[in-house]
Write a protein that holds these residues in place. Sequence first.
Motif, short mmCIF file in Angstrom:
data_model
loop_
_atom_site.label_atom_id
_atom_site.label_comp_id
_atom_site.label_asym_id
_atom_site.label_seq_id
_atom_site.Cartn_x
_atom_site.Cartn_y
_atom_site.Cartn_z
N LEU A 1 0.83 -1.20 0.00
CA LEU A 1 0.00 0.00 0.00
C LEU A 1 0.87 1.26 0.00
O LEU A 1 0.61 2.22 -0.75
N ILE A 2 1.91 1.26 0.82
CA ILE A 2 2.81 2.42 0.89
C ILE A 2 3.53 2.60 -0.44
O ILE A 2 3.64 3.72 -0.96
N GLN A 3 3.98 1.51 -1.03
CA GLN A 3 4.70 1.58 -2.30
C GLN A 3 3.75 2.05 -3.42
O GLN A 3 4.14 2.86 -4.25
N ARG A 4 2.52 1.60 -3.40
CA ARG A 4 1.55 2.03 -4.41
C ARG A 4 1.21 3.51 -4.25
O ARG A 4 0.76 4.16 -5.19
N GLY A 5 1.43 4.05 -3.04
CA GLY A 5 1.23 5.48 -2.80
C GLY A 5 2.39 6.33 -3.30
O GLY A 5 2.35 7.55 -3.19
N GLY A 6 3.42 5.68 -3.85
CA GLY A 6 4.54 6.41 -4.42
C GLY A 6 5.73 6.58 -3.48
O GLY A 6 6.61 7.39 -3.74
N PHE A 7 5.73 5.82 -2.40
CA PHE A 7 6.81 5.94 -1.40
C PHE A 7 7.61 4.65 -1.37
O PHE A 7 7.12 3.59 -1.74
N PRO A 8 8.85 4.74 -0.86
CA PRO A 8 9.60 3.49 -0.63
C PRO A 8 8.83 2.66 0.41
O PRO A 8 8.26 3.22 1.35
N PRO A 9 8.78 1.35 0.26
CA PRO A 9 8.01 0.55 1.21
C PRO A 9 8.57 0.63 2.62
O PRO A 9 9.78 0.76 2.81
N VAL A 10 7.68 0.61 3.58
CA VAL A 10 8.05 0.52 4.99
C VAL A 10 7.79 -0.93 5.38
O VAL A 10 6.67 -1.41 5.27
N HIS A 11 8.83 -1.62 5.78
CA HIS A 11 8.68 -3.02 6.17
C HIS A 11 8.53 -3.10 7.68
O HIS A 11 9.43 -2.71 8.42
N LEU A 12 7.38 -3.59 8.11
CA LEU A 12 7.16 -3.78 9.54
C LEU A 12 8.11 -4.86 10.04
O LEU A 12 8.31 -5.87 9.37
N THR A 13 8.69 -4.64 11.21
CA THR A 13 9.63 -5.61 11.75
C THR A 13 8.90 -6.86 12.24
O THR A 13 7.69 -6.84 12.46
N GLU A 14 9.66 -7.91 12.41
CA GLU A 14 9.09 -9.12 13.00
C GLU A 14 8.65 -8.80 14.42
O GLU A 14 9.29 -8.01 15.11
N ILE A 15 7.60 -9.43 14.86
CA ILE A 15 7.06 -9.18 16.19
C ILE A 15 7.08 -10.49 16.98
O ILE A 15 6.68 -11.53 16.46
N ASN A 16 7.50 -10.41 18.23
CA ASN A 16 7.43 -11.54 19.14
C ASN A 16 6.08 -11.42 19.86
O ASN A 16 5.95 -10.70 20.84
N PHE A 17 5.07 -12.10 19.31
CA PHE A 17 3.72 -11.98 19.87
C PHE A 17 3.62 -12.58 21.26
O PHE A 17 2.78 -12.16 22.05
N GLN A 18 4.48 -13.54 21.58
CA GLN A 18 4.46 -14.09 22.93
C GLN A 18 4.89 -13.02 23.93
O GLN A 18 4.24 -12.84 24.96
N ALA A 19 5.97 -12.30 23.64
CA ALA A 19 6.43 -11.24 24.54
C ALA A 19 5.38 -10.14 24.63
O ALA A 19 5.11 -9.62 25.72
N MET A 20 4.77 -9.78 23.50
CA MET A 20 3.73 -8.75 23.49
C MET A 20 2.54 -9.18 24.35
O MET A 20 2.01 -8.40 25.15
N PHE A 21 2.14 -10.44 24.22
CA PHE A 21 1.02 -10.99 24.99
C PHE A 21 1.35 -10.97 26.48
O PHE A 21 0.52 -10.56 27.31
N GLU A 22 2.56 -11.38 26.83
CA GLU A 22 2.96 -11.41 28.24
C GLU A 22 2.99 -10.01 28.84
O GLU A 22 2.61 -9.81 29.99
N GLN A 23 3.44 -9.02 28.05
CA GLN A 23 3.44 -7.63 28.52
C GLN A 23 2.01 -7.15 28.77
O GLN A 23 1.74 -6.47 29.76
N GLN A 24 1.11 -7.49 27.84
CA GLN A 24 -0.30 -7.08 28.00
C GLN A 24 -0.92 -7.74 29.23
O GLN A 24 -1.67 -7.10 29.97
N GLN A 25 -0.59 -9.00 29.45
CA GLN A 25 -1.13 -9.72 30.62
C GLN A 25 -0.60 -9.08 31.91
O GLN A 25 -1.34 -8.90 32.87
#
Length: 152
Positions: free
Chosen positions: A115-139
Amino acid sequence: MSDQEAPVFQIQRVYLKEASLEQPNSPAILLEQESPTVDIQLGVNAAPVAEGIFEVTVTATVQTKIKDKTVFLVEATQAGIFEIRNLPQDQMSQIMGIACPQIVYPYLRGNVADLIQRGGFPPVHLTEINFQAMFEQQQAAAAENAPRIVTQ
């Protein structure tokens, strides 16, 4: 264990639920030479759809700015429909907070970059996410903010 008691975890569908790209200051902002700042926010949500069927969404908001002006703002929600049955209740939140987002997130990453690239910009690549760590932080945050009963 009979078939009715066997744990079930199946992906029914993965789909792009919502996507938007805004360039409120174009074309003038595109002539700026300064590098923009990038702010990325992620969120995970899970909701029952029917008996044993759940929708899990991962939402990304990517905003780039030069000084106080927005270059672009992308909001995208990637969703998955999962059949989850016959699992202990204590495992359900982990499945929906860790396993399901890990399945959905790569699709979100690709769609946001596209979507970002189609908007005429260099793509922004979202980093890998550790969903287990994110879940534990939320808990941990939820436990910390939970109301406490004080008895005397």
